[in-house]
Write an enzyme that holds these catalytic residues in place. Structure first.
Site, PDB file in Angstrom:
ATOM      1  N   HIS A 372       0.734  -1.191  -0.007  1.00 28.21           N
ATOM      2  CA  HIS A 372       0.026   0.209  -0.183  1.00 28.21           C
ATOM      3  C   HIS A 372       0.874   1.293  -0.190  1.00 28.21           C
ATOM      4  O   HIS A 372       0.296   2.355  -0.444  1.00 28.21           O
ATOM      5  CB  HIS A 372      -1.033  -0.047   0.994  1.00 28.21           C
ATOM      6  CG  HIS A 372      -2.143  -0.863   0.607  1.00 28.21           C
ATOM      7  ND1 HIS A 372      -2.145  -2.456   1.086  1.00 28.21           N
ATOM      8  CD2 HIS A 372      -3.356  -0.953   0.165  1.00 28.21           C
ATOM      9  CE1 HIS A 372      -2.977  -3.006   0.761  1.00 28.21           C
ATOM     10  NE2 HIS A 372      -3.686  -2.069   0.069  1.00 28.21           N
ATOM     11  N   ARG A 478     -10.598   3.451  -2.192  1.00 35.15           N
ATOM     12  CA  ARG A 478     -10.033   2.736  -1.037  1.00 35.15           C
ATOM     13  C   ARG A 478     -10.371   3.613   0.161  1.00 35.15           C
ATOM     14  O   ARG A 478      -9.453   4.523   0.389  1.00 35.15           O
ATOM     15  CB  ARG A 478      -8.523   2.394  -1.130  1.00 35.15           C
ATOM     16  CG  ARG A 478      -8.273   1.360  -2.045  1.00 35.15           C
ATOM     17  CD  ARG A 478      -6.858   1.142  -2.380  1.00 35.15           C
ATOM     18  NE  ARG A 478      -6.535  -0.222  -2.986  1.00 35.15           N
ATOM     19  CZ  ARG A 478      -6.263  -0.375  -4.192  1.00 35.15           C
ATOM     20  NH1 ARG A 478      -6.026   1.006  -4.996  1.00 35.15           N
ATOM     21  NH2 ARG A 478      -5.686  -1.291  -4.627  1.00 35.15           N
ATOM     22  N   ARG A 514     -15.473   1.002  -0.980  1.00 33.62           N
ATOM     23  CA  ARG A 514     -15.077   0.059  -0.280  1.00 33.62           C
ATOM     24  C   ARG A 514     -14.917   0.328   1.237  1.00 33.62           C
ATOM     25  O   ARG A 514     -14.279   1.551   1.649  1.00 33.62           O
ATOM     26  CB  ARG A 514     -13.921  -0.718  -0.733  1.00 33.62           C
ATOM     27  CG  ARG A 514     -13.375  -1.955  -0.035  1.00 33.62           C
ATOM     28  CD  ARG A 514     -12.269  -2.648  -0.523  1.00 33.62           C
ATOM     29  NE  ARG A 514     -10.956  -1.783  -0.286  1.00 33.62           N
ATOM     30  CZ  ARG A 514      -9.862  -1.997  -0.762  1.00 33.62           C
ATOM     31  NH1 ARG A 514      -9.772  -3.089  -1.482  1.00 33.62           N
ATOM     32  NH2 ARG A 514      -8.873  -1.593  -0.347  1.00 33.62           N
ATOM     33  N   GLU A 612     -11.299 -11.964  -2.835  1.00 35.00           N
ATOM     34  CA  GLU A 612     -10.109 -11.723  -2.571  1.00 35.00           C
ATOM     35  C   GLU A 612      -9.509 -12.959  -1.817  1.00 35.00           C
ATOM     36  O   GLU A 612      -8.270 -13.190  -1.611  1.00 35.00           O
ATOM     37  CB  GLU A 612      -9.643 -10.534  -2.460  1.00 35.00           C
ATOM     38  CG  GLU A 612     -10.166  -9.937  -1.215  1.00 35.00           C
ATOM     39  CD  GLU A 612      -9.726  -8.466  -1.005  1.00 35.00           C
ATOM     40  OE1 GLU A 612      -8.920  -7.970  -1.769  1.00 35.00           O
ATOM     41  OE2 GLU A 612     -10.471  -7.633  -0.001  1.00 35.00           O
ATOM     42  N   ASN A 635      -4.847  -8.569  -6.105  1.00 34.00           N
ATOM     43  CA  ASN A 635      -3.840  -8.267  -5.370  1.00 34.00           C
ATOM     44  C   ASN A 635      -3.576  -9.330  -3.993  1.00 34.00           C
ATOM     45  O   ASN A 635      -2.665  -9.949  -3.964  1.00 34.00           O
ATOM     46  CB  ASN A 635      -3.525  -6.774  -4.882  1.00 34.00           C
ATOM     47  CG  ASN A 635      -3.707  -5.978  -5.816  1.00 34.00           C
ATOM     48  OD1 ASN A 635      -3.451  -6.150  -6.875  1.00 34.00           O
ATOM     49  ND2 ASN A 635      -4.122  -4.552  -5.618  1.00 34.00           N
ATOM     50  N   ASP A 636      -4.813  -9.376  -3.558  1.00 34.45           N
ATOM     51  CA  ASP A 636      -5.167 -10.387  -2.325  1.00 34.45           C
ATOM     52  C   ASP A 636      -5.300 -11.460  -2.827  1.00 34.45           C
ATOM     53  O   ASP A 636      -4.817 -12.857  -2.073  1.00 34.45           O
ATOM     54  CB  ASP A 636      -6.168  -9.769  -1.321  1.00 34.45           C
ATOM     55  CG  ASP A 636      -5.438  -8.718  -0.322  1.00 34.45           C
ATOM     56  OD1 ASP A 636      -4.210  -8.853  -0.254  1.00 34.45           O
ATOM     57  OD2 ASP A 636      -5.986  -7.715  -0.238  1.00 34.45           O
ATOM     58  N   ARG A 646       2.436 -10.299  -0.379  1.00 31.60           N
ATOM     59  CA  ARG A 646       2.471  -9.263  -1.616  1.00 31.60           C
ATOM     60  C   ARG A 646       3.435  -8.090  -1.243  1.00 31.60           C
ATOM     61  O   ARG A 646       3.792  -7.406  -2.259  1.00 31.60           O
ATOM     62  CB  ARG A 646       1.093  -8.891  -2.087  1.00 31.60           C
ATOM     63  CG  ARG A 646       0.285  -7.890  -0.960  1.00 31.60           C
ATOM     64  CD  ARG A 646      -0.990  -7.529  -1.126  1.00 31.60           C
ATOM     65  NE  ARG A 646      -1.287  -6.231  -1.575  1.00 31.60           N
ATOM     66  CZ  ARG A 646      -2.479  -5.621  -1.620  1.00 31.60           C
ATOM     67  NH1 ARG A 646      -3.586  -6.438  -1.297  1.00 31.60           N
ATOM     68  NH2 ARG A 646      -2.595  -4.462  -2.140  1.00 31.60           N
ATOM     69  N   CYS A 683     -10.504  -5.184  -9.978  1.00 32.11           N
ATOM     70  CA  CYS A 683     -10.221  -3.923  -9.407  1.00 32.11           C
ATOM     71  C   CYS A 683      -8.534  -4.134  -8.887  1.00 32.11           C
ATOM     72  O   CYS A 683      -7.992  -3.283  -8.542  1.00 32.11           O
ATOM     73  CB  CYS A 683     -10.817  -3.318  -8.272  1.00 32.11           C
ATOM     74  SG  CYS A 683     -11.016  -4.386  -6.895  1.00 32.11           S
TER      75      CYS A 683
HETATM   76  C1  PEP Z   1      -6.834  -6.267  -4.228  1.00 31.60           C
HETATM   77  O1  PEP Z   1      -6.549  -6.932  -3.177  1.00 31.60           O
HETATM   78  O2  PEP Z   1      -6.684  -6.546  -5.319  1.00 31.60           O
HETATM   79  C2  PEP Z   1      -7.205  -5.054  -4.006  1.00 31.60           C
HETATM   80  C3  PEP Z   1      -8.028  -4.266  -5.120  1.00 31.60           C
HETATM   81  O3  PEP Z   1      -7.399  -4.245  -2.841  1.00 31.60           O
HETATM   82  P1  PEP Z   1      -6.107  -3.725  -2.244  1.00 31.60           P
HETATM   83  O4  PEP Z   1      -4.995  -3.596  -2.995  1.00 31.60           O
HETATM   84  O5  PEP Z   1      -6.503  -2.484  -1.600  1.00 31.60           O
HETATM   85  O6  PEP Z   1      -5.874  -4.799  -0.963  1.00 31.60           O
HETATM   86 MG    MG Z   2      -7.390  -6.366  -1.078  1.00 32.21          MG
END
Ligand code: PEP
Ligand code: MG
Length: 748
Positions: A372, A478, A514, A612, A635-636, A646, A683
């Site tokens: 992040h 976010r 979200r 996710e 991503n998750d 990650r 996303c």
């Molecule tokens: C994800 O996990 O792909 C996502 C979009 O959420 P974040 O990156 O904020 O965890």
């Molecule tokens: Mg996520």
């Protein structure tokens, strides 16, 4: 116990005893000699030698021997690719031979006098991945080494390795081949890292450090100082200006960064105490540093996370006052303007400060590109890269560096030619307005199928770009970022202001907001997590807000109030693992909605969830009954599917979005949702990548939420492909049975 085994055991314990002598031993050569003599006599070999590996010269050096000519010690050297000793160390495998000279890789070293000793055993020594050297035993034919002898020597070398590693370091120090290192001198001039945020910027490097270490002890500063009062008012002016700058770039964080510090500047306990010290006769710099250190210690030792976080505020403030005490000295430390910051640990609030001060670029030493902090750097459009090379933290402050955020390149003191090349690049980089003029209102595939391109938004500052580049709406807002940049929970009213601005500026478009997705690598500095050992698997995201319903209630209330009459605002829950969790969260929306006056509350908003976690793959039939829409957080999903952090650059190679389980898992989640007529989008970062984009459209996805600056590229990419070709591509990928097969197909 057999006699031979007893002898072996005795040898092992003897060697253990000898090894313990190294500690405190000043004569390493003698120590090594004793080791080899002991081994030679116990193992009954004519020759016992130790070759140590010298990383600097890349040579393997005969360091001690019993049986070979003493004059060859230090003289016989070979490369890793040379001879049997080189082979053993290169391949990290032992070699046993009855007649060494017959081996094709045998290399003869006449100075050693090894001719008669044909029976040969070489055992490499290593510590972890570190090559240390080779233990070589030799005998005259026909006395070859037996299997049990080999096993014994293997056991011995593993005991020896650690001690020999120390001996090797001591020898190098004694011989002067190792200087007390100034690693800054040894930095490569070019480093390849990973792109976080494109853009090319250069400037003096500055290593971001934390805490009291920066504040000089006592009256460390000499020179012409202004009086404390003047320095304090200069600091107040500086902070107000910083706040103003921040307000332009980050409306949601406007009053945050310097408000606490401005308050401290009027606090009798803090500034008052400094002034009192000056009245007692202390030099102003000493007064500032003494009181600041006292507060930092107090804060750092607090049991409350939000108080510990204050320590860095105090540090920052003290450094500013100190700098303003000596206005004639050009101390860059309190400002990052036009610098390239090199940092290992940055909090999101640090990045905000850097952005407000117009830092040129950021080099993160470690971390993942989907972490992040990286996402925030992108949102703020600060050219940034990640390089997992710890020595970078020892770069000299002020060293000129050039960051190519697009390709993940870092140049340290680049040549004139490189600088010129990049200057040209900067001049030819397309302007946003040029890009915007090429964008179509609607995105379609070559055969006319509509795909909606929405924008991911982390900070309100990105809305302009999203609007300029014609995002059709916000696919993921976010909400945690306003939480992350503060030093305490934002009130319901704070949130209301932020959401209202978002909804108003995007009025008429679909907005998916979200709920708080904090924890994991998005730690709230003011919220104690009791040092969770596995934050990504801990109390984070929806788990956190469901265990503290008051936080979620405040947020939902703010969203519902900010919505006013807009009906295209959707609420989405992150990290849902079970229908139970989703229903509990959904019920909270319903309850908050019911509390609003009937005439203003409008319809119940659509309520959806992120896909996710692998846990949801097999529960989609249940979820389609209870959720209005879905968005895939790749991503998750990749992180949890493959158990790969990650944010950890060290396992970045294992973070593999094109793993067959990931692609098939995504397909299995999407199919029932689309069959039930539900809206499904993607996303996560995978949606930005043309390789995966074609897969998503191929499995039926018609909505993507991406970083706004990637909209032009994605639109262009889709315009060149037909749906049929993408479907075929997706089906081919789903048939692949291994990562390698997929790599071949997608050209990874
Ligand atoms: C994800 O996990 O792909 C996502 C979009 O959420 P974040 O990156 O904020 O965890
Ligand atoms: Mg996520």
């Amino acid at each position: 116990m057999k006699k031979q085994d007893r002898a072996h055991l005795k040898l092992l314990s003897d060697v253990g005893e000898i090894l313990s002598l190294l500690t405190g031993s000043s004569d390493i050569t003698e120590f090594l000699q004793r080791v080899t003599t002991k081994l030679a006599s116990h193992l009954n070999t004519a020759v016992c030698s130790i070759y140590l590996y010298d990383e600097k010269s890349d040579d393997i050096v005969l360091t001690t021997t019993v049986g070979l000519k003493a004059s060859s010690v230090g003289v016989t050297r070979l490369r890793l690719e040379e001879g049997l000793v080189g082979k053993a160390l290169r391949e990290l495998k032992h070699i046993v031979l009855e007649k060494a000279s017959l081996h094709p890789e045998f290399k003869y070293f006449p100075e050693t006098g090894e001719d008669p000793y044909e029976c040969f055993l070489a055992v490499p020594m290593r510590r972890g991945v570190e090559r240390i050297g080779v233990l070589v035993l030799q005998r005259e034919a026909p006395h070859k080494f037996t299997e049990s002898e080999v096993h014994l020597v293997l056991a011995l070398t593993s005991q020896l390795a650690g001690t020999l590693e120390n001996a090797r370091a001591l020898l190098a120090l004694q011989s002067g081949t190792i200087q007390p290192e100034n690693r800054a001198d040894k930095l490569p001039t070019f480093l390849q890292g990973k792109s976080v945020c494109p853009g090319v910027k250069s400037g003096p490097a500055y290593v971001f450090r934390r805490r009291a270490s920066l504040i000089p002890e006592g009256a460390a500063k000499e020179g012409e100082s202004v009086d404390l009062e003047t320095a304090i008012s200069a600091t107040a002016k500086e902070l107000t200006a910083l706040q103003q700058q921040l307000a332009n770039r980050l409306p949601e964080a406007a009053s945050l960064i310097s408000e606490a510090q401005l308050l401290m500047l009027t606090d009798p306990g803090f500034v008052g105490a400094m002034k009192a010290k000056v009245v007692e006769g202390a030099p102003p710099a000493q007064a500032v540093s003494d009181i600041a250190r006292k507060y930092i210690r107090l804060f750092e030792n607090s049991t409350h996370a939000y108080l510990r976080e204050k320590a860095s505020d105090v540090e920052d403030l003290a450094l500013r006052i100190l700098k303003n005490l000596f206005p004639l000295e050009n101390d860059a430390r309190s400002s990052y303007k036009n610098q390239v910051v090199v940092a290992r640990d940055l909090f999101p609030s640090d990045i905000l400060k850097l952005a407000a001060e117009n830092v040129n670029a950021i080099v993160l030493v470690g971390g993942g590109t989907t972490s992040h902090v990286a996402i925030l750097a992108r949102s703020l459009q600060i050219p940034s890269i990640i390089i997992d090379f710890q020595e970078l933290l020892q770069i000299r402050d002020g060293e000129f560096v050039l960051v190519d955020g697009e390709n993940g390149h870092l140049y340290v003191n680049p040549e004139e030619e490189t600088r010129r090349k990049y200057e040209k690049h900067i001049q030819t980089t397309e302007d946003i307005s040029v890009l915007a003029s090429k964008i179509q209102e609607e995105t379609r595939t070559r055969d006319g199928i509509r795909v909606r391109l929405m924008s991911n938004i982390n900070l309100l500052g990105e809305l302009d770009l999203a609007l300029q580049l014609k995002a059709e709406g916000i696919g993921l807002y976010r909400t945690e970022f306003p939480f992350l940049v503060r030093d305490t929970f934002p009130s319901c009213n704070d949130q209301l202001q932020i959401y209202r601005e978002l909804f108003q500026r995007m009025a008429g478009r679909e907005i998916t907001i979200r709920t708080l997705d904090a924890g994991g690598d998005k730690m709230l500095s003011y919220f104690d997590t009791d040092g969770e050992p596995n934050p990504e698997l801990g109390l984070c995201s929806i788990r956190l807000t469901l265990s503290h319903p008051e936080i979620l209630e405040d947020q939902l209330k703010a969203i519902l109030l900010a919505r006013e009459n807009q009906n295209r605002i959707r609420i989405m829950f992150p990290m849902i693992a079970s229908p139970d969790e989703f229903l509990t969260a959904k019920e909270m929306v319903v309850q908050q909605w019911k509390k609003l006056p009937t005439e203003t509350r409008g319809e119940l908003p659509q309520i959806g969830m992120m896909l996710e976690l692998p846990a949801v793959v097999d529960l989609m039939d249940e979820f389609v009954r209870i959720a209005d829409f879905f968005s895939i957080g790749t991503n998750d999903f990749v992180q949890y599917m493959l158990a790969v952090d990650r944010s950890n650059e060290r396992v970045a190679d294992f973070y593999c979005p094109h793993h067959p389980a990931v692609l098939r898992g995504i397909n299995r989640m999407v199919r029932p949702a689309l069959a039930a007529g539900k809206d499904v989008s993607v996303c996560g970062e995978m949606a930005h990548d043309p390789k995966y984009l074609r897969f998503f459209v191929g499995i039926g996805i018609r909505k993507l939420s991406i970083d706004p600056n990637t909209i032009p590229e994605i639109q262009q990419c889709l315009a060149t492909e037909t749906c049929a070709s993408m479907e075929k591509y997706a089906q081919d990928l789903l048939k692949c049975t291994s990562i390698r097969e997929i790599e071949n197909l997608i050209g990874a």
